[in-house]
Design a protein around this motif. Sequence first.
Motif, PDB file in Angstrom:
ATOM      1  N   GLU A   4       0.819  -1.213   0.000  1.00  0.00           N
ATOM      2  CA  GLU A   4       0.000   0.000   0.000  1.00  0.00           C
ATOM      3  C   GLU A   4       0.850   1.258   0.000  1.00  0.00           C
ATOM      4  O   GLU A   4       0.356   2.334  -0.306  1.00  0.00           O
ATOM      5  N   SER A   5       2.128   1.147   0.345  1.00  0.00           N
ATOM      6  CA  SER A   5       2.994   2.321   0.362  1.00  0.00           C
ATOM      7  C   SER A   5       4.293   2.020  -0.367  1.00  0.00           C
ATOM      8  O   SER A   5       4.826   0.913  -0.303  1.00  0.00           O
ATOM      9  N   VAL A   6       4.793   3.031  -1.085  1.00  0.00           N
ATOM     10  CA  VAL A   6       6.061   2.882  -1.794  1.00  0.00           C
ATOM     11  C   VAL A   6       7.200   3.520  -1.015  1.00  0.00           C
ATOM     12  O   VAL A   6       8.363   3.181  -1.214  1.00  0.00           O
ATOM     13  N   VAL A   7       6.873   4.471  -0.149  1.00  0.00           N
ATOM     14  CA  VAL A   7       7.867   5.081   0.722  1.00  0.00           C
ATOM     15  C   VAL A   7       7.327   5.050   2.140  1.00  0.00           C
ATOM     16  O   VAL A   7       6.205   5.472   2.389  1.00  0.00           O
ATOM     17  N   GLN A   8       8.138   4.528   3.065  1.00  0.00           N
ATOM     18  CA  GLN A   8       7.752   4.478   4.464  1.00  0.00           C
ATOM     19  C   GLN A   8       8.927   4.973   5.295  1.00  0.00           C
ATOM     20  O   GLN A   8       9.990   4.348   5.333  1.00  0.00           O
ATOM     21  N   VAL A   9       8.738   6.123   5.923  1.00  0.00           N
ATOM     22  CA  VAL A   9       9.776   6.720   6.767  1.00  0.00           C
ATOM     23  C   VAL A   9       9.257   6.745   8.195  1.00  0.00           C
ATOM     24  O   VAL A   9       8.163   7.257   8.455  1.00  0.00           O
ATOM     25  N   VAL A  65      12.062   2.239   0.752  1.00  0.00           N
ATOM     26  CA  VAL A  65      11.555   2.696  -0.545  1.00  0.00           C
ATOM     27  C   VAL A  65      11.329   1.460  -1.402  1.00  0.00           C
ATOM     28  O   VAL A  65      12.269   0.680  -1.631  1.00  0.00           O
ATOM     29  N   LEU A  66      10.096   1.248  -1.818  1.00  0.00           N
ATOM     30  CA  LEU A  66       9.709   0.018  -2.520  1.00  0.00           C
ATOM     31  C   LEU A  66      10.131  -1.206  -1.706  1.00  0.00           C
ATOM     32  O   LEU A  66      10.531  -2.237  -2.245  1.00  0.00           O
ATOM     33  N   GLY A  67      10.047  -1.056  -0.383  1.00  0.00           N
ATOM     34  CA  GLY A  67      10.366  -2.153   0.522  1.00  0.00           C
ATOM     35  C   GLY A  67      11.848  -2.371   0.756  1.00  0.00           C
ATOM     36  O   GLY A  67      12.222  -3.308   1.472  1.00  0.00           O
ATOM     37  N   LEU A  68      12.712  -1.518   0.191  1.00  0.00           N
ATOM     38  CA  LEU A  68      14.158  -1.704   0.273  1.00  0.00           C
ATOM     39  C   LEU A  68      14.814  -0.543   1.011  1.00  0.00           C
ATOM     40  O   LEU A  68      14.294   0.568   1.048  1.00  0.00           O
ATOM     41  N   PRO A  70      17.276   2.278   0.966  1.00  0.00           N
ATOM     42  CA  PRO A  70      17.864   3.006  -0.162  1.00  0.00           C
ATOM     43  C   PRO A  70      19.377   3.158  -0.098  1.00  0.00           C
ATOM     44  O   PRO A  70      19.998   3.517  -1.108  1.00  0.00           O
ATOM     45  N   VAL A  71      19.992   2.876   1.042  1.00  0.00           N
ATOM     46  CA  VAL A  71      21.448   2.953   1.153  1.00  0.00           C
ATOM     47  C   VAL A  71      22.075   1.593   0.926  1.00  0.00           C
ATOM     48  O   VAL A  71      22.911   1.413   0.039  1.00  0.00           O
ATOM     49  N   THR A  72      21.682   0.604   1.704  1.00  0.00           N
ATOM     50  CA  THR A  72      22.329  -0.711   1.634  1.00  0.00           C
ATOM     51  C   THR A  72      21.842  -1.548   0.460  1.00  0.00           C
ATOM     52  O   THR A  72      22.535  -2.475   0.044  1.00  0.00           O
ATOM     53  N   GLU A  73      20.673  -1.230  -0.065  1.00  0.00           N
ATOM     54  CA  GLU A  73      20.133  -1.994  -1.199  1.00  0.00           C
ATOM     55  C   GLU A  73      19.950  -1.106  -2.428  1.00  0.00           C
ATOM     56  O   GLU A  73      19.061  -1.322  -3.245  1.00  0.00           O
ATOM     57  N   ALA A  74      20.844  -0.136  -2.564  1.00  0.00           N
ATOM     58  CA  ALA A  74      20.735   0.831  -3.657  1.00  0.00           C
ATOM     59  C   ALA A  74      20.808   0.171  -5.023  1.00  0.00           C
ATOM     60  O   ALA A  74      20.110   0.587  -5.964  1.00  0.00           O
ATOM     61  N   ALA A  75      21.621  -0.857  -5.176  1.00  0.00           N
ATOM     62  CA  ALA A  75      21.774  -1.500  -6.483  1.00  0.00           C
ATOM     63  C   ALA A  75      20.469  -2.129  -6.955  1.00  0.00           C
ATOM     64  O   ALA A  75      20.150  -2.113  -8.151  1.00  0.00           O
ATOM     65  N   LYS A  76      19.693  -2.686  -6.026  1.00  0.00           N
ATOM     66  CA  LYS A  76      18.403  -3.272  -6.382  1.00  0.00           C
ATOM     67  C   LYS A  76      17.368  -2.187  -6.661  1.00  0.00           C
ATOM     68  O   LYS A  76      16.482  -2.356  -7.498  1.00  0.00           O
ATOM     69  N   LEU A  77      17.489  -1.084  -5.951  1.00  0.00           N
ATOM     70  CA  LEU A  77      16.481  -0.033  -6.026  1.00  0.00           C
ATOM     71  C   LEU A  77      16.653   0.869  -7.239  1.00  0.00           C
ATOM     72  O   LEU A  77      15.668   1.323  -7.832  1.00  0.00           O
TER      73      LEU A  77
END
Length: 308
Positions: A4-9, A65-68, A70-77
């Motif tokens: 339901e969300s693409v960004v969760q902070v 972001v998209l469940g990932l 954004p720093v440690t999984e940047a390559a996937k994102l």
Amino acid sequence: MKSESVVQVRNLVKRYGPKTAVDGLDLCVRTGTVTAVLGPNGAGKTTTIETCEGYRRPDDGTVRVLGLDPVTEAAKLRPRVGVMLQSGGVYSGARADEMLRHMAKLHADPLNVDALMERLGLGSCGRTTYRRLSGGQQQRLALAMAVVGRPELVFLDEPTAGLDPQARRSTWDLVRELRADGVSVVLTTHFMDEAEELADDVAVIDAGKVIAQGSPEALCRGGAENTLRFTGRPGLDLGSLLKALPDGTEAAELTSGTYRISGDVDPQLLATVTSWCAQHGVMPSGISVERHTLEDVFLELTGKELRA
């Protein structure tokens, strides 16, 4: 099943030395929506967005972001997200079409480059180097580079800054098309009319926190009340008028013969005011209802104007 969300902070904290730029911030961006992030200069919105984009590492809290991460999984994102920066990210000596074709080749299923350039009014300057483009052309090229890879999520930083009215409308149309195609958009802007026109949700950031979030309509309803204005003969008995109006309504004579009624302005209140005028031999003119705007809400929440 789609999230339901693409960004969760959650509880985001970011410090620069002794200064806390973001202080326990929470933000949610729903899938398939346009979310406008507003805030006065220094409020922490740029740091928040850059953290979501993976350019800054949080000091505390979580960002997904998209469940990932954004720093440690940047390559996937990275292949799934488009980012439009206000400046940078382009070789100053490269031609516009070269840069866009280069970006397209980095993605598995890019948009048609020629069609996108025509769509954004860049067809005539494709062979012009970036440094020789006008500010508006550079903005449109940055937008094209952000969307050419068919991203699931796009971050747009001031996408219409420096654009003429026609280019601005074309950009609005493109944002609407992205949403219609299921793309989620996070938009930062200094134009309140842009936020009202495009956004499904608005998040207002001040002092490092989200102090309000909701649809433009909901935020406007929840802010100060609307007002009814009219002109009539000077010195009307406003005390008598207020007795006929609902509790909480206020009335004032702003200048001689110019009146403002503040409260829950609805058809019944308008009818009551005109009926009272008829009973007291008053011919009102220039009757207008002023809707509470997103800019009004912003000023009430932050006490500051939104400046570019």
